[in-house]
Design a protein around this motif. Structure first.
Motif, PDB file in Angstrom:
ATOM      1  N   GLU A  45      21.579  18.219 -10.190  1.00 52.15           N
ATOM      2  CA  GLU A  45      22.212  16.895 -10.170  1.00 52.15           C
ATOM      3  C   GLU A  45      22.673  16.381  -8.520  1.00 52.15           C
ATOM      4  N   GLU A  48      19.060  15.558  -7.387  1.00 52.47           N
ATOM      5  CA  GLU A  48      18.767  13.956  -7.923  1.00 52.47           C
ATOM      6  C   GLU A  48      19.476  12.950  -6.966  1.00 52.47           C
ATOM      7  N   THR A  49      20.583  13.084  -6.784  1.00 46.91           N
ATOM      8  CA  THR A  49      21.522  12.339  -6.184  1.00 46.91           C
ATOM      9  C   THR A  49      20.913  12.038  -4.576  1.00 46.91           C
ATOM     10  N   ASP A  53      19.415   8.615  -3.216  1.00 52.65           N
ATOM     11  CA  ASP A  53      19.786   8.049  -1.963  1.00 52.65           C
ATOM     12  C   ASP A  53      18.914   7.763  -1.047  1.00 52.65           C
TER      13      ASP A  53
END
Length: 150
Positions: A45, A48-49, A53
């Motif tokens: 996660e 992915e963040t 961004d």
């Protein structure tokens, strides 16, 4: 992985079996499996963040580039429109002003004249409504084949 081979893993398993006992060892393995799964999920996660961004920053950069291009184009168009208006007519012998400076406010009497002229122009520009017709509106023609009722 960390320099631990098969003999070391067997030794750790035997020590854990002796210390924890055969009843708690499966529960410990289950807990360790869940912890590793949660850790992997959290790291994926986070990746992915970070990727989102990064993509968002690329989109923001593209929009800011577009915004600056649009501003440059608008300023260039405005300069083209104001350049002919500022130049003196070709037949005029009057010298061009060096710097027009800031626009001076109009006196109130000129403002009043402009207001009156604008109001008169608006009053004259309003479309006149057609005069109402006398009598009832004409009847719609009856389609062929329909008989008028008496």
């Amino acid at each position: 992985m960390f320099g631990i081979g098969m003999p070391e893993l067997i030794l750790i398993a035997v020590v854990a079996l002796i210390v924890l006992g055969p009843k708690k060892l499966p529960d410990l393995a289950k807990s360790m499996g869940r912890a590793v799964r949660e850790f992997r999920k959290a790291t994926s996660e986070l990746k992915e963040t970070l990727q989102v961004d990064e993509e968002l920053s690329e989109v923001k950069k593209a929009f800011s580039d577009f915004h600056s291009d649009v501003n440059k184009t608008i300023k260039a168009e405005a300069a083209k429109e104001t350049a002919p208006a500022e130049s003196p007519p070709s037949g005029s012998d009057a010298p061009a002003p060096a710097d027009p400076g800031p626009a001076e406010p109009l006196p109130t009497d000129k403002l009043d004249e402009l207001k009156k002229a604008f109001q008169a122009w608006n009053a004259g520009a309003a479309p006149e409504s057609p005069p109402p017709s006398e009598g009832p509106p004409p009847a719609a023609p009856t389609p062929p084949g329909d008989k008028p009722q008496a």
